[in-house]
Write an enzyme that holds these catalytic residues in place. Structure first.
Site, PDB file in Angstrom:
ATOM      1  N   ASP A   1      79.413  13.639  30.390  1.00 46.65           N
ATOM      2  CA  ASP A   1      78.771  12.760  29.422  1.00 46.65           C
ATOM      3  C   ASP A   1      79.737  11.721  28.864  1.00 46.65           C
ATOM      4  OD1 ASP A   1      77.049  11.612  27.651  1.00 46.65           O
ATOM      5  OD2 ASP A   1      77.124  13.230  26.188  1.00 46.65           O
TER       6      ASP A   1
ATOM      7  N   ASP B   1      76.622   4.512  31.200  1.00 48.37           N
ATOM      8  CA  ASP B   1      76.256   5.836  30.714  1.00 48.37           C
ATOM      9  C   ASP B   1      76.030   6.806  31.863  1.00 48.37           C
ATOM     10  OD1 ASP B   1      75.455   7.912  29.071  1.00 48.37           O
ATOM     11  OD2 ASP B   1      73.361   7.333  29.211  1.00 48.37           O
TER      12      ASP B   1
END
Ligand SMILES: *[C@@H]1O[C@H](CO)[C@@H](O)[C@H](O)[C@H]1NC(C)=O
Ligand SMILES: *[C@@H]1O[C@H](CO)[C@@H](O)[C@H](O)[C@H]1NC(C)=O
Ligand SMILES: *[C@@H]1O[C@H](CO)[C@@H](O)[C@H](O)[C@H]1NC(C)=O
Ligand SMILES: *[C@@H]1O[C@H](CO)[C@@H](O)[C@H](O)[C@H]1NC(C)=O
Length: 460
Positions: free
Chosen positions: A113, A330
């Site tokens: 992440d 992302d």
């Protein structure tokens, strides 16, 4: 030397010892170079292209929603998507695999992440979710230690809600994600072992004293194959920050084949050896701080579709003073997302340049654009999609924004989709993983820029 070289002997050993060597005593400043494997959430599960696409779309939507869900009172949130498609879990895109503890390293599988900082894995469970292998056993590791209140990473690690337990003096934490999922536990430290096949050679690299969350109370929608989350964000607790690497990089293999993808932390820049096209770079832009300071923001100036420059200037993609908007890289988003007005204009540009009928389930102005292709008809050329970044034009290869649906053989007919999504009510632009297939993406942290080039990721 905390080095082990296993499996095949001879030439490999010499090479790897050099590549992965670092003196134990100077772990703080000496370079660390590790490689780890990433597996994709849908890896080897036999989905058709249509199914893959709808799952990617659902994951991207869930991620976007979590970026915007209001924070709980008093809680700092980190943006990680949780959600479900039917009963399938869709929470993660990529899992990174490595081990923790000595003398017997214990397996973890963590969601990679880039939008958050804390590394944590389930352990000493009070309430844990199911995971497919045993949770970390703290008493089985000789090197695991509690992190004390006096530790700088406890107090100044940028860790939301970390506080010191009065009784024991250990560093406890409570970390909430955008959708209300949370992990509560204590910060501990231990040795991480990265083990990957490298060419024909197996390698093991062990890095001592890394801080991570021993998650004792974890709740939310987590992928049933993961044991926690690995924050790769910009804060001091993240894996790249703690390894003190000057760069990390990944190269995602194609999503219709699903081979393991490599992630590199601190390896020398060997882009030139692997690039199959131009090497470009673009700066990360400073962000406005706060809970979103983990993000890697890019400066996107505009988008062209074929010959059409979409009628938006860079302010449409810029990070606002209040922290809204902006263009981020992302790892948790599958499909690139544009602000609604930009998306609609992109849709129109494709519609006007692609001589095919729009698929019936794709006529809504905010839905992903798909075209029908009649049986045995030749698929016409699709116009180029170029992202104009500060200092770089990212000319996407066709397979990084078009998905052909014609080989499913499931009776639904042929077609193709432009794999880009609308941000709906929000004003984010997010560069997703589908657009990064077979791109070697380097996060150059020293120079605060992203360097990228097309590459054959399965050859790295
Ligand atoms: C954890 O490790 C300890 C020490 O090796 C062992 O005695 C114990 O049974 C283990 N616990 C579990 C749940 O496996
Ligand atoms: C977990 O991994 C196994 C083996 O790769 C796979 O078959 C299964 O579908 C995965 N489950 C999820 C929820 O990703
Ligand atoms: C970009 O758009 C903003 C807002 O619409 C406008 O104020 C600004 O003048 C525009 N800049 C350029 C260079 O066109
Ligand atoms: C799409 O809708 C039109 C009008 O309702 C219909 O004639 C056509 O057969 C449909 N096409 C497909 C592929 O379902």
């Amino acid at each position: 030397m905390k080095i082990l070289s296993v499996s095949q002997l001879s030439p490999c050993v010499l090479f790897l010892t050099i590549l992965f060597a670092w003196p134990v005593a100077e772990s703080a400043t000496s370079p660390v170079a590790v490689r780890a494997d990433l597996t994709h959430a849908d890896s080897g599960r036999g989905f058709t292209r249509r199914e893959l696409l709808s799952r990617m779309a659902a994951r991207s939507k869930a991620r976007l929603a979590s970026l915007h869900s209001p924070a709980r009172p008093g809680a700092v949130t980190a943006p990680v998507a949780r959600g479900t498609v039917g009963r399938e879990d869709i929470s993660s895109e990529y899992l990174i695999h490595f081990s923790i503890g000595t003398p017997r390293p214990q397996r973890v599988a963590l969601e990679l992440d880039t939008g958050s900082d804390l590394i944590w894995t389930q352990c000493a469970c009070v309430h844990c979710f199911d995971q497919p292998f045993p949770v970390l056993n703290t008493s089985a590791s000789r090197t695991l230690r509690d992190v004390l209140c006096s530790d700088p990473l406890c107090t100044r690690g940028g860790l939301p809600l970390s506080r010191c337990a009065v009784k024991d003096n250990f560093c406890s934490y409570a970390y909430y994600y955008g959708d209300g999922s949370f992990t509560v536990g204590k910060i501990v430290e231990d040795t991480f072992t990265f083990k990957t096949p490298h060419g024909k050679c197996g390698t093991v690299a062990a890095v001592p004293n890394l801080h991570f969350g021993c998650g004792m109370d974890n709740k939310g929608t987590f992928n049933s194959n993961e044991s926690g989350i690995a924050g790769f964000g910009r804060g001091p607790m993240s894996l790249p920050s703690q390894l003190k690497v000057h760069r990390f990089s990944h190269c995602l293999t194609t999503m219709v084949e699903f081979r393991t993808s490599p992630v590199f932390l601190g390896t020398p820049d060997d882009l030139e050896a692997h690039a199959t096209g131009p090497i470009q770079s673009t700066p990360f832009v400073p962000n406005t701080g706060g809970a979103l300071s983990s993000f890697y923001y890019l400066s996107l100036k505009g988008v062209t579709i074929g010959k059409t420059w979409l009628p938006f200037n860079e302010s449409a993609f810029a990070l606002n003073d209040d922290g809204s908007g902006g263009t981020i890289m992302d790892s948790g988003t599958s499909i690139t997302i544009f602000p609604r007005a930009v998306f609609r204009s992109l849709r129109e540009a494709f519609v006007s340049q692609v001589p095919l009928p729009i698929a019936n389930d794709s006529t809504d102005a905010d839905s992903m654009l798909c075209f029908d292709v009649a049986p045995k008809k030749k698929v016409p050329a699709v116009p180029k999609l170029v992202l104009h970044l500060e200092g770089a034009d990212w000319d996407l290869p066709r397979e990084n924004y078009v998905l052909d649906l014609d080989d499913d053989g499931d009776g639904t007919g042929g077609g193709l989709c432009v794999v880009v999504h609308s941000a709906g009510e929000s004003d984010w632009a997010i560069i997703g993983n589908f657009q990064q297939q077979n791109m070697y993406i380097v996060y150059d942290l020293d120079s605060n820029k992203m360097v990228f080039a097309p590459a054959r990721c399965d050859k790295l």
